[in-house]
Scaffold this motif. Sequence first.
Motif, PDB file in Angstrom:
ATOM      1  N   TYR A  88     -32.312 105.215 -23.112  1.00 52.60           N
ATOM      2  CA  TYR A  88     -33.331 105.618 -24.094  1.00 52.60           C
ATOM      3  C   TYR A  88     -32.792 106.716 -25.008  1.00 52.60           C
ATOM      4  O   TYR A  88     -32.950 106.657 -26.235  1.00 52.60           O
ATOM      5  CB  TYR A  88     -34.563 106.085 -23.324  1.00 52.60           C
ATOM      6  CG  TYR A  88     -35.711 106.612 -24.149  1.00 52.60           C
ATOM      7  CD1 TYR A  88     -36.406 105.801 -25.029  1.00 52.60           C
ATOM      8  CD2 TYR A  88     -36.123 107.942 -24.014  1.00 52.60           C
ATOM      9  CE1 TYR A  88     -37.486 106.287 -25.758  1.00 52.60           C
ATOM     10  CE2 TYR A  88     -37.197 108.440 -24.722  1.00 52.60           C
ATOM     11  CZ  TYR A  88     -37.873 107.607 -25.604  1.00 52.60           C
ATOM     12  OH  TYR A  88     -38.938 108.089 -26.321  1.00 52.60           O
ATOM     13  N   ILE A  89     -32.127 107.708 -24.428  1.00 49.53           N
ATOM     14  CA  ILE A  89     -31.579 108.811 -25.217  1.00 49.53           C
ATOM     15  C   ILE A  89     -30.354 108.357 -26.008  1.00 49.53           C
ATOM     16  O   ILE A  89     -30.143 108.760 -27.150  1.00 49.53           O
ATOM     17  CB  ILE A  89     -31.232 110.005 -24.310  1.00 49.53           C
ATOM     18  CG1 ILE A  89     -32.505 110.571 -23.663  1.00 49.53           C
ATOM     19  CG2 ILE A  89     -30.494 111.092 -25.095  1.00 49.53           C
ATOM     20  CD1 ILE A  89     -33.549 111.050 -24.655  1.00 49.53           C
ATOM     21  N   MET A  90     -29.538 107.490 -25.423  1.00 47.92           N
ATOM     22  CA  MET A  90     -28.378 106.964 -26.150  1.00 47.92           C
ATOM     23  C   MET A  90     -28.805 106.224 -27.413  1.00 47.92           C
ATOM     24  O   MET A  90     -28.160 106.307 -28.455  1.00 47.92           O
ATOM     25  CB  MET A  90     -27.572 106.029 -25.254  1.00 47.92           C
ATOM     26  CG  MET A  90     -26.775 106.727 -24.181  1.00 47.92           C
ATOM     27  SD  MET A  90     -26.014 105.519 -23.060  1.00 47.92           S
ATOM     28  CE  MET A  90     -25.247 106.621 -21.854  1.00 47.92           C
ATOM     29  N   CYS A  91     -29.902 105.497 -27.304  1.00 49.39           N
ATOM     30  CA  CYS A  91     -30.435 104.788 -28.478  1.00 49.39           C
ATOM     31  C   CYS A  91     -30.940 105.808 -29.496  1.00 49.39           C
ATOM     32  O   CYS A  91     -30.656 105.704 -30.688  1.00 49.39           O
ATOM     33  CB  CYS A  91     -31.539 103.837 -28.054  1.00 49.39           C
ATOM     34  SG  CYS A  91     -32.150 102.778 -29.373  1.00 49.39           S
ATOM     35  N   GLY A  92     -31.690 106.808 -29.022  1.00 43.38           N
ATOM     36  CA  GLY A  92     -32.136 107.902 -29.873  1.00 43.38           C
ATOM     37  C   GLY A  92     -32.768 107.443 -31.167  1.00 43.38           C
ATOM     38  O   GLY A  92     -32.500 107.982 -32.244  1.00 43.38           O
ATOM     39  N   SER A  93     -33.635 106.466 -31.085  1.00 43.04           N
ATOM     40  CA  SER A  93     -34.159 105.803 -32.276  1.00 43.04           C
ATOM     41  C   SER A  93     -35.295 106.583 -32.934  1.00 43.04           C
ATOM     42  O   SER A  93     -36.115 107.211 -32.261  1.00 43.04           O
ATOM     43  CB  SER A  93     -34.661 104.412 -31.893  1.00 43.04           C
ATOM     44  OG  SER A  93     -35.271 103.768 -32.993  1.00 43.04           O
ATOM     45  N   ALA A  94     -35.339 106.495 -34.234  1.00 45.81           N
ATOM     46  CA  ALA A  94     -36.453 107.063 -34.997  1.00 45.81           C
ATOM     47  C   ALA A  94     -37.553 106.031 -35.232  1.00 45.81           C
ATOM     48  O   ALA A  94     -38.526 106.312 -35.932  1.00 45.81           O
ATOM     49  CB  ALA A  94     -35.954 107.598 -36.332  1.00 45.81           C
ATOM     50  N   ALA A  95     -37.420 104.851 -34.636  1.00 43.82           N
ATOM     51  CA  ALA A  95     -38.440 103.803 -34.798  1.00 43.82           C
ATOM     52  C   ALA A  95     -39.751 104.237 -34.156  1.00 43.82           C
ATOM     53  O   ALA A  95     -39.779 105.032 -33.218  1.00 43.82           O
ATOM     54  CB  ALA A  95     -37.958 102.502 -34.164  1.00 43.82           C
ATOM     55  N   ARG A  96     -40.820 103.668 -34.666  1.00 45.14           N
ATOM     56  CA  ARG A  96     -42.148 103.948 -34.126  1.00 45.14           C
ATOM     57  C   ARG A  96     -42.858 102.612 -33.865  1.00 45.14           C
ATOM     58  O   ARG A  96     -42.449 101.567 -34.384  1.00 45.14           O
ATOM     59  CB  ARG A  96     -42.958 104.812 -35.097  1.00 45.14           C
ATOM     60  CG  ARG A  96     -42.382 106.231 -35.264  1.00 45.14           C
ATOM     61  CD  ARG A  96     -42.405 106.989 -33.956  1.00 45.14           C
ATOM     62  NE  ARG A  96     -41.913 108.365 -34.057  1.00 45.14           N
ATOM     63  CZ  ARG A  96     -40.672 108.745 -33.771  1.00 45.14           C
ATOM     64  NH1 ARG A  96     -39.782 107.840 -33.388  1.00 45.14           N
ATOM     65  NH2 ARG A  96     -40.315 110.006 -33.864  1.00 45.14           N
ATOM     66  N   PRO A  97     -43.914 102.614 -33.053  1.00 46.57           N
ATOM     67  CA  PRO A  97     -44.582 101.356 -32.702  1.00 46.57           C
ATOM     68  C   PRO A  97     -45.016 100.552 -33.921  1.00 46.57           C
ATOM     69  O   PRO A  97     -45.474 101.108 -34.923  1.00 46.57           O
ATOM     70  CB  PRO A  97     -45.786 101.822 -31.877  1.00 46.57           C
ATOM     71  CG  PRO A  97     -45.354 103.127 -31.291  1.00 46.57           C
ATOM     72  CD  PRO A  97     -44.511 103.779 -32.356  1.00 46.57           C
TER      73      PRO A  97
END
Length: 215
Positions: A88-97
Amino acid sequence: MTEKSKNADPAGETASFGGFQRIYQDLLEEMKTVDVRAAAQNLGLPHTEEEGVEVPFLGRTFLISNRGAASKDGEMVREIMASVLFHYIMCGSAARPAGRFVTLSELAGPLFKQSSYSGSALERPIARRFAGKSDELLSVAESLGGRREGEAGLGGISLVFETLPHILMQIVFYDRDEEFPARAIVLFDANATKLIDFESLAVLATIFIRDLVNR
């Protein structure tokens, strides 16, 4: 996902312990190079240089840093849970639902289409545990931060959970009646795999559902 892994347990219980240990050690090494601060900013989560990023999960707060995983309550962090949090942290995405829920197979793509995993490992345990106990399901869901939301259809209950920040899961539950047994449907926000890879999402869902049915 390989043909061999399509019907395997994503939580890793069917994998060899030695094999998982090697994977976990590789993840620890990879975490040393992750920009944890940037991941925290993208995810909108608290971060300090001393402790790392704070990630809430199942009523606990986990601390993820370049050194690995710890918990604020001092309890041990299971390696399988730590591995999900690392991804989850490696992805570190700024995406939202996206606000739209889809099946696990839709998120996985064609290689997962024939898998029975979602039904056997996620939906069936909910139906067995809460058959004839809709009120108990609502109470347990509330303890996990679940809220009544979304469409369920006639006689159904729709619950939405934030499994990890911004990763939403919907459980639609139909209790048993004189004609039909209890039934559950598990769905995920359409942007879930923008926040974590698919296999880690499946493990995350497994951990979450097991906690739900064991409360």
